[in-house]
Design an enzyme around this catalytic site. Structure first.
Site, mmCIF file in Angstrom:
data_model
loop_
_atom_site.group_PDB
_atom_site.id
_atom_site.type_symbol
_atom_site.label_atom_id
_atom_site.label_comp_id
_atom_site.label_asym_id
_atom_site.label_seq_id
_atom_site.Cartn_x
_atom_site.Cartn_y
_atom_site.Cartn_z
ATOM 1 N N LEU A 3 0.818 -1.218 0.000
ATOM 2 C CA LEU A 3 0.000 0.000 0.000
ATOM 3 C C LEU A 3 0.852 1.268 0.000
ATOM 4 C CD1 LEU A 3 -1.822 -1.697 2.804
ATOM 5 C CD2 LEU A 3 -3.284 -0.619 1.130
ATOM 6 N N TYR A 75 2.086 11.185 -10.442
ATOM 7 C CA TYR A 75 1.578 10.105 -9.580
ATOM 8 C C TYR A 75 0.922 9.006 -10.415
ATOM 9 C CZ TYR A 75 -1.258 7.756 -6.063
ATOM 10 O OH TYR A 75 -1.856 6.807 -5.258
ATOM 11 N N LYS A 79 1.974 5.021 -10.896
ATOM 12 C CA LYS A 79 1.063 3.921 -10.556
ATOM 13 C C LYS A 79 0.802 3.027 -11.770
ATOM 14 C CE LYS A 79 0.279 4.217 -6.190
ATOM 15 N NZ LYS A 79 0.515 3.084 -5.291
#
Ligand code: UDP
Length: 241
Positions: A3, A75, A79
């Site tokens: 995570l 970001y 990802k």
């Protein structure tokens, strides 16, 4: 469960280089070691990877990321690169990995430090400071309660059907940001004014904000027979307590 990441628009805009290396390097190591030691991996990605796509987002949707000059997209690009890497480990090394795309996970204890809207609005409302709505406030989000996310991740981790899959985990209640500001003001009995701030004043020229993000959870329901469903009002009340 992997995570950890650099998260939050404010944080990414402030630390763009570190965010990229942090998000790519840690995932690369985790996938490599998990593959070597034959461990199961759940990798949490983000609804940010859908970029500016605005329809109901299913896992097969084409992605609509922005220009690299707009640092916000750093970001999402990390990802999605982690997702490609995850799928490559699944294909090449048979790593038992699942990619989960989370939609604005929220809950008690979330930090306001990285710019996320709910802890910021609560802080402002409780202190009777202006509640800062960016843009016209008509942009919307689907907030997902952290308890529902945890339940989903656990169920996914036990499902062999989820190996090598990308799965959305998102809540059911879409809300505009202006309506969220009004709700938080009401719940906290606040005297705060709602203040509209142009995005370019917050993040500079050319910043792009996603207009809406609505998850399709068909795949999730099929695989784990469950979907996050805690209502926004319940979430907001639990955060307040
Ligand atoms: N937002 C806002 N005021 C704030 C912080 C955020 O109006 O003080 C808006 C932001 O522009 C976005 C939404 O709230 O449209 C959700 O922002 P957040 O950073 O929590 O998540 P993300 O943009 O990653 O969905």
């Amino acid at each position: 469960f992997h995570l950890a990441a650099s998260v939050g628009v404010k944080n990414i805009m402030k630390n763009p280089i570190y965010s990229i290396s942090n998000n790519l390097n840690t995932s690369e190591k985790i996938f490599r070691f998990a593959s070597e030691f034959k461990k199961r991996v759940i990798f949490t990605s983000s609804s940010e990877v859908y970029g500016l796509s605005s329809r109901i987002l299913d896992e097969n949707a084409r992605l609509n990321l922005g220009n690299p000059k707009i640092i916000r997209w750093n970001y999402a690009s990390t990802k999605i690169t982690d997702e490609y890497l995850a799928m490559s480990y699944f294909k090449e090394k048979n790593l038992k990995i699942t990619v989960v795309r989370l939609f604005n996970t929220v809950g008690k204890g979330q930090s306001k430090q990285y710019g996320m809207v709910i802890p910021r609005f609560y802080f402002q409302a409780i202190k009777n400071k202006p509640i800062t709505v960016y843009g016209n406030g008509k942009q919307s989000r689907t907030f997902t309660y952290v308890k529902d996310v945890v339940h989903s991740l656990l169920k996914i981790s036990l499902s062999t059907k989820s190996y090598g899959q990308v799965i959305n985990v998102g809540g059911a209640n879409k809300t505009t940001i202006i309506s969220l500001a009004k709700k938080i003001k009401k719940i906290t009995n606040s005297k705060s004014k709602i203040k509209f701030i142009p995005l370019k004043k917050v993040y500079g020229d050319g910043f792009e904000d996603c207009k809406q993000r609505i998850p399709s959870v068909k795949k999730l329901k099929k695989i784990i027979k469950y979907r996050p469903s805690t209502k926004l009002n319940t979430i907001l009340k639990e955060i307040k307590e």
